[in-house]
Scaffold this active site. Structure first.
Site, PDB file in Angstrom:
ATOM      1  N   CYS A   2       0.864  -1.173   0.000  1.00  0.00           N
ATOM      2  CA  CYS A   2       0.000   0.000   0.000  1.00  0.00           C
ATOM      3  C   CYS A   2       0.904   1.227   0.000  1.00  0.00           C
ATOM      4  CB  CYS A   2      -0.871   0.035   1.248  1.00  0.00           C
ATOM      5  SG  CYS A   2      -1.959  -1.394   1.390  1.00  0.00           S
ATOM      6  N   LEU A  50      -3.929  -1.451  -1.726  1.00  0.00           N
ATOM      7  CA  LEU A  50      -3.920  -2.650  -2.553  1.00  0.00           C
ATOM      8  C   LEU A  50      -4.522  -3.729  -1.658  1.00  0.00           C
ATOM      9  CD1 LEU A  50      -3.070  -4.147  -5.152  1.00  0.00           C
ATOM     10  CD2 LEU A  50      -0.907  -4.647  -4.041  1.00  0.00           C
ATOM     11  N   ASN A  75       1.806  -0.084   5.959  1.00  0.00           N
ATOM     12  CA  ASN A  75       1.997  -0.787   4.696  1.00  0.00           C
ATOM     13  C   ASN A  75       2.763  -2.047   5.055  1.00  0.00           C
ATOM     14  OD1 ASN A  75       2.789  -1.647   2.136  1.00  0.00           O
ATOM     15  ND2 ASN A  75       4.452  -0.167   1.997  1.00  0.00           N
ATOM     16  N   GLY A  76       2.164  -3.198   4.815  1.00  0.00           N
ATOM     17  CA  GLY A  76       2.887  -4.423   5.136  1.00  0.00           C
ATOM     18  C   GLY A  76       1.965  -5.597   5.406  1.00  0.00           C
ATOM     19  N   THR A 338      24.389  -0.485  -9.952  1.00  0.00           N
ATOM     20  CA  THR A 338      23.929  -1.876 -10.049  1.00  0.00           C
ATOM     21  C   THR A 338      22.430  -1.988  -9.761  1.00  0.00           C
ATOM     22  OG1 THR A 338      24.472  -4.144  -9.468  1.00  0.00           O
ATOM     23  CG2 THR A 338      24.492  -2.575  -7.664  1.00  0.00           C
ATOM     24  N   ARG A 341      20.668  -1.046 -13.054  1.00  0.00           N
ATOM     25  CA  ARG A 341      20.821  -2.115 -14.055  1.00  0.00           C
ATOM     26  C   ARG A 341      19.861  -3.276 -13.782  1.00  0.00           C
ATOM     27  NH1 ARG A 341      27.352  -2.932 -14.045  1.00  0.00           N
ATOM     28  NH2 ARG A 341      27.963  -0.998 -15.091  1.00  0.00           N
TER      29      ARG A 341
END
Length: 562
Positions: A2, A50, A75-76, A338, A341
Site C-alpha cells: 500500500c 492494494l 503498509n505491510g 547496479t 541495471r
C-alpha cells in the site's frame, strides 16, 4: 503493498498538500482515502490501498471502537497476527485485517514490545490522541519503505516513497531534509496542541543477528541445537519452508519471479509444493525475463518444467530496456549503478504481470545473496570473520539497494512483494551458525544453502549447483551483457568534458563513468539536491573492482552451458 502518507502540523491548507499524496497512487490502485484527525485541523492521513487481506474492512486509517483514540496507517503484512491474537487472548476484534493486531499490542505492551513481536514486513504511523503521541516504525530489513521530513519548527511529514514529500509546502527558509526511516527502529514524537511534533525517542527494536522476540510464538517448535552438519541442514530446511508457508497469507493470486538461479528456484519450488499442500485453487504462475538465448531464460524454463508451474517468459531487448531507464530511476529514487541495471528487467516483468495476468502477490529471492554470502567476491574474503561481518553489513544496507529495487519496481505496477529469505527467524538462525560454515566451499558460493537441499529433488541438480549470475547480467547472453548495452548507449549521451567536470557538477559521490553520470543526471532532474538519499555506491569488496557487475571480476567463471 500500500502507500501511506501522513502530515502533522502543516502550515499549508491540507487540500493543497494532499496533491503530494497522489504521487504514490501506484502503490495502491484499489482505493484511496484522505482523512483529517479530529481536533487537529492541520494533521491528516492519506492511504492508497492494494487489497490483499480482508477485502471488506481493510481500508485505512484503521480505527476500532475499543480504542477510538488510536489511528493507524501501515503498509505491510503481519504473518503472525492470528497467533498473537490467540496467545494474548485479545477479544473485541473488529476486523480480519492483519494490522489490527498493532492496536491491541500497543495498548497492552507499549510501542517497543509491540514492534518487536511483529513477524512480518511493515512501515507504520500510529497516532495516540489520548496520550498525544505519534509513533513511526519500520521492519528489520526495510522491506517496506518509509521516508520522513521534519522541519525545525516541528512539522512532520511521512510517506512510503520520497516523491510524496518533495513538493510538500513548509514555512522553513531552506528545504528540510527528507530521509529514509531506519529499518528495525521506532521513533516517538510528542504531539503538541498546535499539531506540531517533537521527537523524544528513537530506538532499535530488532537487529538481524538477534533471535526475534516473536520466535517463541512461532509455529515451528524449538529447533534441535548444536552445529552437527545434518542438524544444521535440517533446521535450514524447516525454517525456510516455514518462511514460505507463512507468506501464503493472501486473498489475491500468488505468483513468483523466477530467474533460474538458486534463490528464486528454491522459493518457486517450495511455493509450488506448499500451494498443493494448502490446496490453493489455482496453479502458481512463474515469471522470467530475458533475451531468448539468455542464461536466465533457459535455466528458468528448466525449473518451471521441473516444478510444474504455469510459466511465463517476457522477452527482453536492450532497446526496450534503454527506453525504460528514466522511468525506472524516477520510481527507484536512487542513482546507484547496479540497482538501476537490475531494476530495468524487474520493472518490465512487473509491468507484464500487472497487464497480462491476475497474479498480485509476488514471491522473490531477494536477501539470499547477502545472508548466505552469495556474491562472487566472497571467494576473496581474507577470513571467515571478515566474510561474516560483510554479510551483516550487506543485510543492514539492503534497504538502500536490493530491497529498494524489489519494492519500487513491483509497487510501480501495484504488485505486492514477498521475500521469504528475509524471514526474521531464518536469517537470525543462519547468522548464528559458525563463520566457517557459511563461507564459500570447494570454489562454490552459498555451499551450505545448496547442500541443505541436496538429494531432495526439489529443483534440478544443475540449478542447485548453478553459479551465481547477477540478475542484470543473466538476462542477456554471455557474449554481450546488459551493462555493455547500457555503457554503449551512454557513450553518446555523455561527453568526455562532462565526465571530467563531474566532481564539480556533483560534489557528493561524483560519478566516475558515463553510465553513472547519465543516471545521476536523470536522478537530479527528478530529485534535485537529494543525492544524500544514497550514502555510497554498491561495489564488490576485497578485489580491485571498478564496476559492480560480477562479469567484470577476474574470478568470474560462466557456467559451461552458457
Amino acid at each position: 503493498m500500500c502507500g501511506i502518507w501522513a502530515l502533522f502540523g502543516s502550515d499549508e491548507c491540507l487540500s493543497v498538500q494532499c496533491t503530494s499524496a497522489m504521487k504514490i497512487a501506484h502503490r495502491g490502485p484499489d482505493a484511496f482515502r484522505f482523512e483529517n484527525i479530529n481536533g487537529f485541523t492541520n494533521c491528516c492521513f492519506g492511504f492508497h490501498r492494494l487489497a490483499i487481506v480482508d477485502q471488506l474492512y481493510g481500508m485505512q486509517p484503521i480505527r476500532i471502537k475499543k480504542f477510538p483514540y488510536l489511528w493507524l496507517v501501515y503498509n505491510g503484512e503481519i504473518y503472525n497476527h492470528h497467533t498473537l491474537k490467540e496467545r494474548f487472548e485479545f477479544t473485541d476484534y473488529q476486523t480480519k485485517v492483519d494490522g489490527e493486531i498493532l492496536l491491541h499490542l500497543y495498548e497492552r505492551f507499549g510501542i517497543q514490545k509491540m514492534a518487536s513481536l511483529l513477524d512480518g514486513v511493515f512501515a507504520f504511523v500510529l497516532l495516540d490522541t489520548a496520550n498525544r503521541k505519534v509513533f513511526l516504525g519500520r521492519d528489520t530489513y526495510g522491506v517496506r519503505p518509509m521516508f520522513k521530513l521534519l522541519t525545525d519548527d516541528g512539522f512532520l511529514a511521512v510517506c512510503s516513497e520520497a516523491k510524496g514529500l518533495t513538493h510538500i509546502t513548509h514555512s522553513m527558509s531552506s528545504p528540510p531534509k527528507i530521509t529514509p526511516f531506519l529499518p528495525g527502529h521506532f521513533e516517538v514524537f510528542d504531539l503538541k496542541p498546535t499539531g506540531k511534533v517533537e521527537s523524544i525517542q528513537m530506538d532499535r527494536f530488532h537487529c538481524c543477528t538477534q533471535e526475534p522476540n516473536h520466535a517463541v510464538y512461532d509455529t515451528v517448535e524449538r529447533l534441535p541445537s548444536g552445529f552437527a552438519p545434518e542438524t544444521v541442514k535440517s533446521n535450514i530446511r524447516s525454517l525456510f519452508e516455514n518462511a514460505v508457508r507463512k507468506r501464503l497469507m493472501a486473498h489475491r493470486r500468488i505468483g513468483c519471479l523466477l530467474s533460474g538461479g538458486l534463490d528464486s528456484s528454491l522459493v518457486a519450488a517450495t511455493l509450488v509444493k506448499l500451494s498443493k499442500e494448502e490446496k490453493l485453487k489455482y496453479p502458481i504462475q512463474t515469471f522470467a525475463i530475458g533475451a531468448e538465448d539468455s542464461p536466465d531464460i533457459l535455466a528458468a524454463r528448466k525449473v518451471a518444467s521441473y516444478i510444474g508451474s504455469e510459466h511465463h517468459e517476457v522477452n527482453f531487448t536492450p532497446e526496450e530496456g534503454l527506453k525504460a531507464v528514466e522511468e525506472v530511476i524516477f520510481h527507484l529514487e536512487t542513482y546507484d549503478i547496479t540497482t538501476i541495471r537490475a531494476s530495468v528487467g524487474m520493472y518490465l516483468v512487473s509491468k507484464y504481470i500487472r497487464e497480462k495476468t491476475d497474479s498480485v502477490v509476488i514471491f522473490s529471492g531477494e536477501g539470499s545473496d547477502e545472508l548466505t554470502q552469495g556474491y562472487i567476491y566472497f571467494h576473496k574474503a581474507p577470513t571467515p570473520k571478515a566474510a561474516a561481518e560483510d554479510s551483516v553489513r550487506l543485510l543492514k544496507e539492503l534497504y538502500l539497494f536490493d530491497v529498494l529495487r524489489a519494492d519500487r519496481t513491483t509497487a510501480a505496477h501495484g504488485l505486492e512483494l514477498r521475500v521469504p529469505f528475509l524471514d526474521h527467524r531464518f536469517t537470525a538462525y543462519y547468522l548464528s551458525l559458525p563463520e566457517e560454515m557459511r563461507q564459500p566451499k570447494d570454489g562454490v558460493e552459498k555451499h551450505l544453502l545448496r547442500d541443505s537441499f541436496k538429494g531432495l529433488n526439489l529443483i534440478p541438480d544443475e540449478i542447485l549447483w548453478r553459479r551465481k549470475e547477477a540478475f542484470s547480467d543473466g538476462m542477456m547472453s554471455v557474449k554481450k551483457s546488459w551493462y555493455n548495452s547500457l555503457q554503449d548507449q551512454m557513450e553518446s549521451e555523455v561527453n568526455d568534458f562532462q565526465l571530467e567536470k563531474s566532481p564539480k557538477t556533483f560534489p557528493f559521490l561524483p560519478p566516475r563513468t558515463k553510465e553513472a553520470y547519465f543516471y545521476r543526471q536523470v536522478f537530479e532532474k527528478h530529485y534535485p539536491g537529494q543525492a544524500e538519499w544514497l550514502s555510497h555506491y554498491w561495489m564488490p569488496r576485497w578485489i580491485n573492482a571498478t564496476d559492480p557487475s560480477a562479469r567484470t571480476l577476474s574470478i568470474y567463471k560462466p557456467d559451461k552451458d552458457q
